[in-house]
Design an enzyme around this catalytic site. Sequence first.
Site, short mmCIF file in Angstrom:
data_model
loop_
_atom_site.label_atom_id
_atom_site.label_comp_id
_atom_site.label_asym_id
_atom_site.label_seq_id
_atom_site.Cartn_x
_atom_site.Cartn_y
_atom_site.Cartn_z
N GLU A 151 -36.41 6.95 -5.60
CA GLU A 151 -36.04 7.53 -4.93
C GLU A 151 -34.64 7.13 -4.67
O GLU A 151 -34.24 5.72 -5.10
CB GLU A 151 -36.70 6.97 -3.59
CG GLU A 151 -37.71 8.00 -3.32
CD GLU A 151 -38.18 7.16 -1.95
OE1 GLU A 151 -37.99 6.91 -1.22
OE2 GLU A 151 -39.94 7.07 -1.97
N ASP A 180 -42.72 7.69 6.69
CA ASP A 180 -41.14 8.62 6.73
C ASP A 180 -41.84 10.40 6.79
O ASP A 180 -40.84 11.01 5.60
CB ASP A 180 -40.03 9.05 6.48
CG ASP A 180 -39.23 9.41 6.70
OD1 ASP A 180 -38.94 9.29 7.78
OD2 ASP A 180 -38.05 9.72 6.00
N GLU A 189 -44.07 2.19 -1.76
CA GLU A 189 -43.59 1.24 -0.79
C GLU A 189 -44.58 0.32 0.37
O GLU A 189 -44.54 0.29 1.51
CB GLU A 189 -42.46 1.75 0.11
CG GLU A 189 -41.42 2.59 -0.91
CD GLU A 189 -40.17 2.52 -0.28
OE1 GLU A 189 -39.93 2.52 1.28
OE2 GLU A 189 -39.43 3.20 -0.28
N TYR A 206 -31.48 2.34 -2.11
CA TYR A 206 -31.00 3.48 -0.97
C TYR A 206 -29.46 2.65 -0.58
O TYR A 206 -29.51 2.84 0.52
CB TYR A 206 -31.67 3.65 0.36
CG TYR A 206 -32.55 4.78 0.22
CD1 TYR A 206 -32.72 5.77 -0.34
CD2 TYR A 206 -33.76 4.19 -0.06
CE1 TYR A 206 -33.01 7.33 -0.05
CE2 TYR A 206 -35.13 4.88 -0.52
CZ TYR A 206 -34.31 6.33 0.04
OH TYR A 206 -35.47 8.12 -0.08
C1 GCB Z 1 -38.00 5.93 1.37
C2 GCB Z 1 -39.75 6.39 1.14
C3 GCB Z 1 -39.81 7.81 1.80
C4 GCB Z 1 -38.97 8.06 3.20
C5 GCB Z 1 -37.14 7.51 2.45
C6 GCB Z 1 -36.32 8.04 2.90
O1 GCB Z 1 -37.95 4.65 1.15
O2 GCB Z 1 -40.63 6.21 0.04
O3 GCB Z 1 -40.76 7.90 2.54
O4 GCB Z 1 -38.84 9.20 3.72
O5 GCB Z 1 -37.34 6.02 2.26
O6 GCB Z 1 -35.85 9.03 3.36
O7 GCB Z 1 -36.11 6.66 4.45
#
Ligand code: GCB
Length: 648
Positions: A531, A195, A442, A495
């Site tokens: 994250e 990403d 990941e 997330y």
């Molecule tokens: C993740 C990734 C990261 C992305 C992020 C996102 O899990 O490690 O590279 O930018 O999510 O914002 O979706």
Amino acid sequence: MISNMKTLCVILIFSQTCNGILYPRDTETRETKVLDGVWHFKTSDKMSPDEGFSNAWYSTPLEYSGDTMLMPVPASYNDITTDSKLRDYVGWVWYGRSFFVPSSWAANRVILRFGSVHYTCNVYINGKPAFNHSGGHIPFEADVSEFINYTQENFVSVAVNNTLTRYTVPQGSYIWQQASDKYPPGYSTLEYEFDFFNYAGIHRPVVLYTIPRHISIQDISTSTRVRHNPTVAELTVSVQARTDDMFQLGDDYQCDIQIIDAAGLEVANSSSCFAVLAIQNPQLWWPYLMSENPGYMYTLKATVIAPGYGKDSYYLPIGLREVKWDNSSLLINDEKFYFRGFGRHEDSNIRGKGLDLPLVFRDYNLIKWLGANSYRTSHYPYADEIMDLADTLGIVIIDECPAVALDHFEKPLLANHLQAMTELVGRDKNRPSVIMWSVGNEPRSYRNDSGEYFRQVYEHTRSLDGTRPITLVVNADYKTDHASQHFDVIAINRYFGWYSDSGHLELIQNQTLSDLRHWRQARGKPVMITEYGADTVTGLHMLPSMVFTEEYQAQLMMQNFKAFDIARSEGWFIGEMIWNFADFMTKQEARRVAGNKKGIFTRDRQPKMSAHVLASRYWQIAEQETFIERKPKNMYLFQPQVSIVSHP
Ligand code: GCB
């Protein structure tokens, strides 16, 4: 890569040396010449991708090969023009420039070093193939003495290809579409899962430098043990020399090692190439806000001397600190360390991934303003110059290799992944700021074969460095993940309230906490979150909040904080890193609004509401850690005056 040169290596208890690549520095025996600036540049025709090779564009200065444009170095080439064809270009591009080398350099060896070129490159000097490298984000170099003219102008040509494959690190795939109603004949794109935008070009400085002809320093490896009452730093140093064919087996060389403090005073020395030096009452290297004097650096001056052949000197900045870890904590100099940080990117408007020192300094000032103490080099190694500042400011680094979003765990990929780890550890092994290696982010670790694959990556990294913990950042479920069991620290990306149950702030605390606890119970190791976050369009406000507003990002963070505080109080949760420090560019897709907007700063490094929320939290944690007194309190909007009230 050094031709006709022998390297004399030592296997040490703490690392297998000879992997290193020393940063080019001027010394009394070495000279540098930077080749940054304006280069000539051109792309290959899409229908004839190899035309640069078949027409030997490298055989003359590039500008003689037809139409070229001017291109700054270092920079990604993608966003320099207004042309989307160049932004989205896939394949070979060519860079070229001319340069002089002082005739006095003829007596030495001349090395050409690239700080990083993304992804694959072939380097030609004066029309001759000199060396190649594959893998972005890491320096590489070669002895080019035999290619150089010392009495007239030289030219260098660099062919650079950004194509990623099933076996590159990271992976990508070049997709050719069938000609149809949807696609014209020959339509192709580069697809990748990660990403961030696949910026390409000569991203970091290009430097020519000299080393003495017959004997020089190839590598230096250091590690520190810290003992207390009284404090003693036991510094192990190994200096490897590189000699040429004139040097006969049996001929000897000596080393001279001096450790010099920040005031220029020598605190220890040795005349051995492998030495263990006891430094009494040292100024230890501490992270930012853990000491009045964080990031204290000494200089290691190493000299190799071979009577009759010459000598070489190199000055390596070092910091004295020891990292330890167990099943529930991570310690620096025997003090528990809690990460207050973020994931970042090397990314900015126009420059892409090109090194930009004003931006680097702005970022570190923001990091200090936040009261943060750490970050992860997501998702690849950052420039030497960025790492240097982390060392001197006391910012702690989780140093990540470019293995992001891996899938299909096949042997050729493993070989390239191990090589990427070798190059990363080789470059950064002496940095006090680096306290943990991350072998990737990941991977599809729910696949069975990821288990054995990552066991091998762990073992390899451990053989390179025994002094730091190693992690793999995962997003799989704890029940299905096969890879993290092999690592020292469990680092997870989550997330909740964003990619799942979007908009449901009320679920976040429980979901985060129970997930963290599951990982802890399943693995019995220290756990951290690397994250969490929410995309946020700066200036978008709503009450009650909705996804993408500044309020939602702030509230999502505060729900997570509650879970982190409980997990931390249970004694095994060792840190929190928000995603992301700043907004950054990605490939184009429906879920991204001109890039990823999870930054707490905008792409031009101005704060969103979330930056203030994070500053408030990080300063508060720093204060709880007892060494800090903020004056005045709760003034996170401004740079607080800080004094350290007790030293650990
Ligand atoms: C993740 C990734 C990261 C992305 C992020 C996102 O899990 O490690 O590279 O930018 O999510 O914002 O979706």
